[in-house]
Design a protein around this motif. Structure first.
Motif, PDB file in Angstrom:
ATOM      1  N   GLU A   1       0.012   4.843  -6.325  1.00 28.01           N
ATOM      2  CA  GLU A   1       1.225   4.016  -6.274  1.00 28.01           C
ATOM      3  C   GLU A   1       0.877   2.550  -6.058  1.00 28.01           C
ATOM      4  OE1 GLU A   1       4.420   7.311  -4.591  1.00 28.01           O
ATOM      5  OE2 GLU A   1       3.108   6.259  -3.178  1.00 28.01           O
ATOM      6  N   ALA A   2      -0.107   2.292  -5.205  1.00 19.59           N
ATOM      7  CA  ALA A   2      -0.558   0.911  -5.004  1.00 19.59           C
ATOM      8  C   ALA A   2      -1.120   0.343  -6.305  1.00 19.59           C
ATOM      9  CB  ALA A   2      -1.611   0.857  -3.901  1.00 19.59           C
TER      10      ALA A   2
ATOM     11  N   THR B   1       4.144  -0.003   3.458  1.00 17.99           N
ATOM     12  CA  THR B   1       5.280  -0.022   2.539  1.00 17.99           C
ATOM     13  C   THR B   1       5.210   1.114   1.529  1.00 17.99           C
ATOM     14  OG1 THR B   1       6.579  -1.420   1.025  1.00 17.99           O
ATOM     15  CG2 THR B   1       4.183  -1.541   0.833  1.00 17.99           C
ATOM     16  N   ARG B   2       6.363   1.512   1.066  1.00 23.28           N
ATOM     17  CA  ARG B   2       6.478   2.292  -0.150  1.00 23.28           C
ATOM     18  C   ARG B   2       6.358   1.324  -1.337  1.00 23.28           C
ATOM     19  NH1 ARG B   2       5.458   6.472  -1.300  1.00 23.28           N
ATOM     20  NH2 ARG B   2       7.174   6.985  -2.690  1.00 23.28           N
ATOM     21  N   PRO B   3       6.084   1.845  -2.540  1.00 22.07           N
ATOM     22  CA  PRO B   3       6.131   0.965  -3.713  1.00 22.07           C
ATOM     23  C   PRO B   3       7.531   0.352  -3.824  1.00 22.07           C
ATOM     24  CG  PRO B   3       5.192   3.105  -4.268  1.00 22.07           C
ATOM     25  CD  PRO B   3       5.735   3.233  -2.887  1.00 22.07           C
TER      26      PRO B   3
ATOM     27  N   HIS C   1      -2.751  -3.909  -0.382  1.00 25.08           N
ATOM     28  CA  HIS C   1      -1.606  -2.991  -0.416  1.00 25.08           C
ATOM     29  C   HIS C   1      -1.889  -1.732   0.388  1.00 25.08           C
ATOM     30  CE1 HIS C   1       1.702  -0.546  -1.971  1.00 25.08           C
ATOM     31  NE2 HIS C   1       2.166  -1.608  -2.613  1.00 25.08           N
TER      32      HIS C   1
ATOM     33  N   HIS D   1       4.911   5.268   3.409  1.00 21.28           N
ATOM     34  CA  HIS D   1       3.652   4.689   2.968  1.00 21.28           C
ATOM     35  C   HIS D   1       3.471   4.891   1.470  1.00 21.28           C
ATOM     36  CE1 HIS D   1       2.262   3.649   6.968  1.00 21.28           C
ATOM     37  NE2 HIS D   1       2.589   4.858   7.392  1.00 21.28           N
ATOM     38  N   SER D   2       2.310   4.471   0.959  1.00 22.44           N
ATOM     39  CA  SER D   2       2.002   4.588  -0.458  1.00 22.44           C
ATOM     40  C   SER D   2       0.712   5.375  -0.656  1.00 22.44           C
ATOM     41  CB  SER D   2       1.828   3.204  -1.094  1.00 22.44           C
ATOM     42  OG  SER D   2       3.014   2.452  -1.043  1.00 22.44           O
ATOM     43  N   THR D   3       0.598   5.983  -1.822  1.00 23.39           N
ATOM     44  CA  THR D   3      -0.673   6.570  -2.236  1.00 23.39           C
ATOM     45  C   THR D   3      -1.487   5.486  -2.949  1.00 23.39           C
ATOM     46  OG1 THR D   3       0.101   7.249  -4.425  1.00 23.39           O
ATOM     47  CG2 THR D   3       0.452   8.801  -2.591  1.00 23.39           C
TER      48      THR D   3
ATOM     49  N   ALA E   1       3.365  10.698   1.799  1.00 24.73           N
ATOM     50  CA  ALA E   1       3.510   9.245   1.739  1.00 24.73           C
ATOM     51  C   ALA E   1       4.980   8.855   1.745  1.00 24.73           C
ATOM     52  CB  ALA E   1       2.813   8.708   0.490  1.00 24.73           C
TER      53      ALA E   1
ATOM     54  N   SER F   1       1.448  12.686  -2.121  1.00 28.71           N
ATOM     55  CA  SER F   1       2.572  11.789  -2.422  1.00 28.71           C
ATOM     56  C   SER F   1       3.819  12.129  -1.617  1.00 28.71           C
ATOM     57  CB  SER F   1       2.879  11.811  -3.919  1.00 28.71           C
ATOM     58  OG  SER F   1       3.180  13.126  -4.354  1.00 28.71           O
TER      59      SER F   1
END
Length: 308
Positions: free
Chosen positions: A251-252, A211-213, A229, A246-248, A241, A238
């Motif tokens: 961000e998680a 997921t993204r944030p 996460h 996705h997330s960094t 991502a 970033s």
């Protein structure tokens, strides 16, 4: 009361010699669940001695690194003469594809297998004492995350106070703790609220998948005791991502902080960090709780909020 997590697969889409594709095993007392089932999940279950008594598999989305372990697992259970039913929960619209994946080679199996489509906001599983809810995530395809949420527990029983009030040690203690008033030999009635404290929260375990944030993840993870996460990339990637859904790590960490989560497990680690995930770990330094990069075989016992 056990609520334990075993990380079976913590890699991104490309596995490494140290990390298998995504899968998380969760045991709550006598119940066992899988969240995603990447390639060779069954071997990871044997390797890390989780047991095979899984009743439900919760799939976050249909990308191969999250589902390619299902056919082997389902048919291995058949070889082992399984008779208990299995339910595979998938995001809405993915049911036919997962059925084709599982049964296209090898045919039917000798126990009931049901593929159930779920939507964000739905209670997917409702057991005594806890439930599993689906929530919205933001990936490149239909996707959901899952939150295992326990009911509130009884308040603490004040034995000293009960004895002061004249309640004899024995069955009347249990009745009071169960919320029932009791009458003493002299006719005095003792009420539960006199000897039982306020209800205590149960635990919350949240798994995002890819997921993204997202604000929906923040809401689902509010006061989570463990948030697992997506942290595919370090903070300097970033843009990558965002491009890949996705997330960094940072961000998680921000999601976990906004949610007030107590612990954060960073997973789905890109193969570019094979053998050294320090950039992922360092990227989450802004989170004030317990943050760690999950690795295959890591076991984590989720504590009660009031154990701190």
């Amino acid at each position: 009361m056990t609520l334990s997590v075993t990380f079976l697969g913590t890699s991104g889409a490309v596995p490494t010699t140290e990390r298998n594709p995504s899968s998380v095993f969760v045991r709550r007392n006598g119940d066992a669940f899988l969240f995603d089932a990447g390639e060779a999940t069954q071997r990871q279950m044997m390797r890390f001695n989780t047991g095979f008594d899984v009743s439900d598999v919760f799939v976050t989305h249909g990308h191969g690194d999250h589902v390619f372990g299902l056919p082997g697992l389902v048919h291995t259970w058949d070889f082992n003469d399984r008779t208990d039913p299995l339910t595979i929960h998938v995001p809405r619209g993915l049911g036919a594809g997962v059925e084709d994946l599982v049964f296209s080679v090898g045919g039917d199996v000798g126990y009931p297998v049901r593929v159930s489509e779920v939507s964000a906001g739905e209670t997917v599983l409702d057991f005594p004492e806890f439930e599993v809810r689906a929530f919205t995530t933001d990936h490149r395809t239909a996707s959901v995350g899952y939150a295992l949420v326990e009911d509130d527990r009884k308040g603490r029983f004040d034995r000293d106070r009960a004895e002061e009030l004249g309640v004899p040690v024995g069955p009347k203690f249990s009745k009071l703790h169960d919320g029932q008033p009791v009458e003493l030999d002299d006719g005095t009635v003792v009420r539960p609220e006199q000897v039982v404290g306020d209800p205590r929260p149960g635990r919350k375990l949240v798994y995002t998948g890819d997921t993204r944030p997202h604000d929906a993840v923040v809401s689902a993870a509010e006061d989570a005791d463990l948030l697992i996460h997506d942290a595919t990339f370090a903070n300097d990637a970033s843009e990558r991502a965002a491009e890949t859904g996705h997330s960094t790590a940072g961000e998680a960490a921000d999601v976990a902080s906004r949610a007030g989560a107590r612990a954060l497990a960073l997973t789905h680690v890109s193969s570019r960090y094979a053998g050294d995930a320090r950039e992922i770990s360092e990227g989450a330094s802004g989170f004030g709780g317990d943050a760690f990069v999950a690795h295959d075989g890591l076991e984590y016992e989720v504590p009660f909020p009031d154990d701190e």
